[in-house]
Enzyme design. Sequence first.
Site, short mmCIF file in Angstrom:
data_model
loop_
_atom_site.label_atom_id
_atom_site.label_comp_id
_atom_site.label_asym_id
_atom_site.label_seq_id
_atom_site.Cartn_x
_atom_site.Cartn_y
_atom_site.Cartn_z
N GLU A 61 0.82 -1.10 0.10
CA GLU A 61 -0.13 0.13 -0.10
C GLU A 61 0.86 1.23 0.06
O GLU A 61 0.77 1.96 0.90
CB GLU A 61 -1.13 -0.01 1.10
CG GLU A 61 -2.04 -1.16 1.04
CD GLU A 61 -3.11 -1.13 1.95
OE1 GLU A 61 -3.09 -0.30 2.83
OE2 GLU A 61 -4.08 -1.60 1.68
N GLU A 121 -5.57 -7.93 -0.90
CA GLU A 121 -6.30 -7.73 0.25
C GLU A 121 -7.52 -7.52 -0.25
O GLU A 121 -7.90 -6.57 -0.94
CB GLU A 121 -5.92 -6.41 1.22
CG GLU A 121 -4.22 -6.79 1.98
CD GLU A 121 -4.07 -5.53 2.86
OE1 GLU A 121 -4.86 -4.81 3.36
OE2 GLU A 121 -2.94 -5.51 3.29
#
Length: 426
Positions: free
Chosen positions: A242, A354
């Site tokens: 991320e 995710e």
Amino acid sequence: MDVVLSLPIKMSKFAALLAAVTLAVTVRGQSTVPAWGQCGGSDWTGATTCESGSVCTALNSAYSQCIPGAATTTAVPTSTSAAPAPTSSCQVPAPSAGKLRFAGVNIAGFDFGCSSDGTCSASGAWPPLTQYYGADGAGQMKHFVDDDGYNVFRLPVGWQFITNGVAGGDIDEDNWTEYDALVQACLDSGASCIVDVHNYARFNGEIIGQGGPTNEDFAALWSSIAAKYADNDKIIFGVMNEPHDVPDINMWADSVQAAVTAIRQAGATSQIILLPGNNWTSAETFVSNGSADALKKVTNPDGSVTNLVFDVHKYLDSDNSGTHEDCVTNNIDNAWAPLAEWLRCNGRQAFNTETGGGNVASCETFMCEQVAYQSANSDVFLGYVGWAAGNFYQGYVLGEVPTDNGNGVWTDTALVSACLAPNAQK
Ligand SMILES: *[C@@H]1O[C@H](CO)[C@@H](O)[C@H](O)[C@H]1NC(C)=O
Ligand SMILES: *[C@@H]1O[C@H](CO)[C@@H](O)[C@H](O)[C@H]1NC(C)=O
Ligand SMILES: *[C@@H]1O[C@H](CO)[C@@H](O)[C@H](O)[C@H]1NC(C)=O
């Protein structure tokens, strides 16, 4: 996982339902198709009659499905009652599509204490292994493989833990022994294992290659990790979790290139490497925010892009943060369909490492739709990894930690049982 984002709900729940390509139930050989099942399409040879209460609706020339509630369907303006016919071949899945290569879950713990500014507190990392006083991550993985059909686990860890606080590539062998125990438990389960450096493109608040550690520091880290697993084709290298608020996406692509080159030159010549874009690796803005164009230039040392796969995340709650129990979208119209089209047009693939939602009915509906859509587009999507099991406490809002009943008997959380476990999708 995603931390805090503000995302307006772009699509009504109803529109999302209409757009859904859903339950991958096998309907061939049945005389009527259950709600949300496929009932037509150019290559379809199965049943075409929907069960009572559903209407067979063409989403595109390749796919029709049974949508419940004829009355509600006709109440919707015609412009949204069916997806437009495909305008390019990039919108049509390859005939081979239908089954995802990977399904699994994150086994969290070594990343505990890591914040989205790339700091990781030394006291935070908590191995999800009983020998280190954590949860039984090894048992969880064995259960997920044996009982649920999972075949991949993502194993987040902070850069600081690996190098004992130094922003470079010299591995602290004592700390590595602990992390490698989790990797070995994953390998022992028979699954593939994603090594995920969980630092948000940062180290102690500073961005890699843009004021923080140099690309050489980052490459050194990946060279050391790759050397450990160079001969193991079950290892997948997750370059970075991320990235967000990275000012220059092209400079970030240079940092990713440095990692890829280092991994390949360390001898890991053929394994999958996951390339992460900006904005929390959002699947929704991977193309629009410029990550796709920047990262598609990253290559192997031989100039190919073989096994260079884009890493994307997506949650199903109202702001894509993965912090709310309820789900409001299956992400098909806003994220997965446009991303699939871009990937096909560019000859590339992505892996959703995710995703998740609460253990509630809204998430069971939308997650099952998302998984079915990804499966129907498995020519460009490798699979999904749920967030999260490992060291989370029972009752964590996105918990996928199974309950150990003893004697090798485990009970899954509701969302895993309903949608995420491949065995549940048969
Ligand atoms: C980041 O992604 C969210 C949705 O996931 C979106 O609302 C936001 O506008 C994105 N930001 C940028 C800069 O693209
Ligand atoms: C390295 O591992 C040791 C032992 O678990 C731990 O005390 C230390 O905090 C770790 N280093 C970092 C930076 O997490
Ligand atoms: C991506 O988002 C950032 C803000 O996070 C913005 O500064 C940048 O201009 C965006 N890039 C593109 C190509 O949209």
